[in-house]
Every structure is written in C-alpha cells, then in structure tokens.
Write a protein that holds these residues in place. Structure first.
Motif: not given
Length: 297
Positions: A1-16
C-alpha cells in the motif's frame, strides 16, 4: 500500500510540474529567469571572475579615472581600481542585501498580516494601526533616519530595508486571510478543537503563501533599489562595494560632470536589469498563481 508520505510527495511533484508548465508558457518570465540567473552566477563566482585583491585601494596600480582599455575594460575609479572588479563584487552585495531584506520583510509582513486577518477586535485594530503608520510615513526619510542612527554597515542596511518594507505584504496577507477565515474547512477545524496556532499555520498560511511569494519577488527589486539609494547617499557599508557604492563614488568624484560614462552607466544598467528581472518573474508568478489572471493570458 502507498504510504501517506508518498502520496504527499507525489502531489507535490505533480504541483511543481504543473507550475513549471504554466510558468514556461510566459516568455517574459523565462527572460526574467535568464537575466537573474546570469547575475546570480556572477555573484557566486565573483572571486574567480575578478581577483578580490583588486578591491584594495593600497594595491591599485592603474591611473585614476582612466578610460576603458584592454587591461581595464570599464576603466578605473578615483583610486585606480578596476570598475569591472567593483561591479562584479558589487553584484554579490546588492543581491545579498536585496534578498536578505526581503526575507525580513516577508516574515514580518506575513506574521502581522495573518494575525490581523485571523483575529478581530483590539488585536486587529492595533496591528492595522501599526501597518498604517509605516504606510503613511514616507519610506526614504524613515530609512535615512534609521540608517543614520544605526550606522553604516551591511547588517544595518539589511535591517533598515527589511523593517521598512513589510507593510505592503501585511496588507495583502491580511486581505487574503480574511477570505480564508470564512471558508468551511476553517469552521470544521475550529469545531474539532484546533488551536489558533494550528489553524493559522496549517490552514491559513499554506493558502496565502502563493500570493506572498508572488508579491515578495516584486519586493526584492524594491529592496535592491533601496540599497542602491541608501548607498548613493553615503549610508551604505564603505568596506563592501555595491552598485550603489560605485554610483556614490562616481557622483562624489565628479565623474558625472566629467563625462566618465564608464563610471556611471555600468552599475546603473546592472540595477535596471536586475530590477527588470525580478519584476518580470513577479508578474509571471502572479499570473500563474492567480486563477483569475490565467483566463486573460
């Protein structure tokens, strides 16, 4: 399962990634980055581009007020020092003062703006009164008085510019905070027992930071102009050359009346280019981060 931290990092990369895609669509913003990048590289590699010993008056061997030549492409000052050497090392000082003073203004303005918008009653009235006082008092006389009292040094110039440049940021942040404060998730956070500090740092601050960053980039150009003005008036650090320092010496030694353009034009052009670069970047950030402006591109 994907961790919450990984989801946050993925969202930040997508935002950038989305942010950069929108930013590079503005040619003026790319031009501003290119100009600013050039001056940043000059500031970083200043000791390699020009020998720092050339700043020492006692080691100057060239004639004073010499016109541009092969050995000194931009001529010399009243002490025989190379204008090009002063200009290169002055880039570091001017950018340092501009960025450091802007950080101080951003921290003070954001803190006061968030508190003024979040709280009501007497707290808001006092904070707004302080902001109004700094807005009403003309910037230049206030800065001159503070610089005179504190004395001519690099740290004092940074403090003077930072302390006198925050009201605009505070007003902008306060208006945005008033809007964020009325949103439904703020009501839910308050109902769940979140403290004022938690609401301001976790909910208000992230929502106002994009607007703050766009405004702060524009503030850097104002800070650089302020440093140039104060140095030109002889209130800068005499031991650290900056572009304003060069212009001050050009004026005091009569270079402007003797048609010594090599003493006046290079630092003036550098100031104009850096201010233009930050202005272009700031306008582009505002257009990218403000959804209302995206429709008018």
């Amino acid at each position: 399962m994907t961790s919450a931290a990984a989801i946050v990092r993925a969202r930040r990369r997508a935002t950038l990634t989305r942010f950069w895609h929108d930013y590079r669509g503005h040619k003026t913003g790319i031009a501003g980055l290119a100009i600013l990048g050039f001056f940043v590289l000059v500031a970083i590699f200043a000791p390699l581009l020009a020998d720092p010993t050339g700043l020492d008056i006692t080691k100057a061997t060239a004639p004073a007020h010499m016109a541009p030549s092969a050995g000194n492409p931009l001529g010399t000052d009243e002490n025989g020092r190379s204008i090009l050497t002063l200009l290169i090392h002055g880039t570091r000082m001017s950018l340092l003062v501009g960025l450091a003073a802007t950080v101080i203004a951003m921290v003070i303005g954001t803190a006061i703006g968030v508190m003024a918008g979040f709280y009501s009653g007497r707290t808001r009235s006092i904070l707004n009164a302080v902001s109004d006082w700094f807005l009403v008092i003309p910037f230049l006389p206030l800065a001159i008085v503070m610089a005179t009292v504190l004395g001519p040094s690099l740290l004092n110039i940074i403090i003077v510019i930072g302390v006198t440049s925050w009201p605009g940021t505070a007003r902008l942040v306060c208006a945005q905070t008033l809007s964020v404060r009325e949103r439904p998730y703020m009501e839910r956070a308050k109902a769940l027992g979140a403290s004022d500090w938690h609401q301001m740092t976790r909910h208000v601050l992230p929502n106002v930071m994009p607007l703050v960053m766009a405004h702060v980039v524009l503030t850097v150009s104002i800070a650089i102009l302020s440093e140039t003005t104060l140095s030109f008036l002889g209130l800068g650090d005499p031991t650290r050359p900056s572009w304003g320092y060069i212009l001050d010496h050009a004026f005091s030694t009569g270079a402007m009346t003797n048609n010594e353009w090599w003493f006046v034009m290079p630092p003036g052009i550098c100031v104009v280019l850096v201010v233009l670069a930050f202005t272009l970047i700031g306008r582009t950030l505002e257009a990218v981060l403000n959804p209302r402006l995206k429709e008018t591109r």
